[in-house]
Design an enzyme around this catalytic site. Structure first.
Site: not given
Length: 382
Positions: A165, A322, A352
């Site tokens: 991320s 995501d 995610h």
């Protein structure tokens, strides 16, 4: 099944935590991100606990806190390989010491017989862009010193950088920064980016449109993370969601938008019937007040094509559910066009953050499968 379980078990508790932090902020007791992170850490921070197979220590590299996980060396290999790991959390949340990342790095160290350096970089609102990049650069450069590698018995030719991320963003930025310094250009054997956030110019890619309300990371939350990262104005959030910050009349943004033209970078199986959102008239004040939005050091996807050719072998993991899915796929395509050896590992049932959800009560099967696929690639390529 994974998405259903996530919605039922994880999203409500995280949403209530956000509400609590916002209330604390509104009462003037603390910044909402500090309050939110305090709540998150109170449920999951772990002390450095070594096991029979992995030695865990907390130290600092050139003033930057790190947690080092040392796997057992193989009898026939006196020097170990290593991964510098950068945790996610929107540049503002989580920690190298939280249980999710502690368990991930412990598993990596044990299964790879490697040394994992997990960086505890400073977070928003303590610091803002580009200080997080400086932290990971400083810690990594220190680790690469011959005497430090010798101390940890690390093979200087088998070191990679990785992150998930926002940590994937920092890992990608680190990789690019290394290409500008001759003495550092060949120091990293590979980079592995897990559902990385790579650009802030287009919040209407197909994945942003498809997953705009998906739990864990809905679109408006990702845009707020960007604004927080740059210490920007929340009044700009709604305009940015509809791409007013990179409209056709915003001269500085037009050329850069061409570098992430998803109609050419994404396959038809993803673009489907989605249409690009390119406003004719926008709000030039946004990039005037937040010029960092248009810098490659914050948005690695828009880097010069000529520079990309110097990046090492790359692994990019993406998830169907995501908003950041297309960031990773577009970066893989740009790297491929630059001649970089790229592996794109896509999970149709992934969401995610799923890779750190591998322990009860959030032990999702897709979390275990993504983690195993990631570690397998590292094992075969590092």
């Amino acid at each position: 099944m994974g998405i259903t379980l996530l919605t039922v078990n994880t999203a409500p508790s995280f949403s209530s935590t956000i509400l609590q932090s916002n209330l604390i902020h509104s009462l003037g007791l603390s910044h909402h991100l500090i309050a939110l992170n305090f709540i998150i850490l109170s449920f999951g921070k772990k002390s450095a606990q070594s096991s029979a197979h992995v030695k865990v220590t907390d130290t600092d590299f050139d003033g930057v806190e790190v947690r080092v996980f040392e796997g057992s060396p193989k009898p026939n290999e006196p020097l170990r390989r290593s991964v510098v790991y950068i945790h996610g959390g929107g540049w503002a949340l989580a920690s190298a010491k939280i249980s999710y990342y502690d368990e991930l790095c412990t598993t990596m160290a044990e299964e790879l017989n490697a040394v994992i350096v997990s960086i505890e970089y400073r977070l928003v609102p303590q610091v803002y862009f580009p200080e997080q990049i400086y932290d990971v650069m400083r810690a990594t450069k220190y680790f690469l010193k011959p005497e430090v590698l010798e101390k940890y018995k690390v093979d200087p030719g088998r070191i990679g950088v990785s992150g998930d991320s926002a940590g994937g963003n920092l890992a990608a930025a680190l990789g690019q920064q290394f290409t500008y310094v001759d003495s550092l250009r060949s120091k990293l054997k590979l980079q592995a980016l897990i559902y990385p956030v790579l650009q802030a110019l287009d919040f209407n890619t197909p994945s942003y449109q498809q997953n705009k309300n998906t739990p864990i990371l809905p679109r408006h939350v990702m845009v707020k993370y960007w604004v927080d990262y740059f210490k920007g104005n929340y009044d700009f959030v709604q305009a940015m969601i509809v791409n007013n910050h990179t409209a056709l009349d915003v001269d500085r943004a037009t050329a850069l938008r061409a570098r992430l033209n998803w109609t050419s970078l994404l396959p038809e199986s993803i673009t489907k019937s989605y249409k690009p959102v390119m406003q004719t008239t926008g709000d030039a004040r946004i990039v005037q007040e937040i010029p960092q939005l248009l810098e490659a050091s914050s948005s690695p996807l828009i880097a010069d094509q000529e520079m990309l050719q110097y990046l090492p072998k790359t692994y990019i993991l993406t998830c169907e559910h995501d908003v950041l899915r297309d960031d990773g796929i577009m970066y893989a395509k740009r790297l491929e066009r630059a001649g970089v050896d790229v592996t794109l590992d896509h999970f149709e049932d992934g969401f995610h953050g799923c890779m750190i959800f591998t322990s009860w009560p959030t032990n999702f099967s897709v979390g275990i499968r993504t983690r195993n696929s990631y570690i397998k690639w590292l094992d075969q390529n590092l």
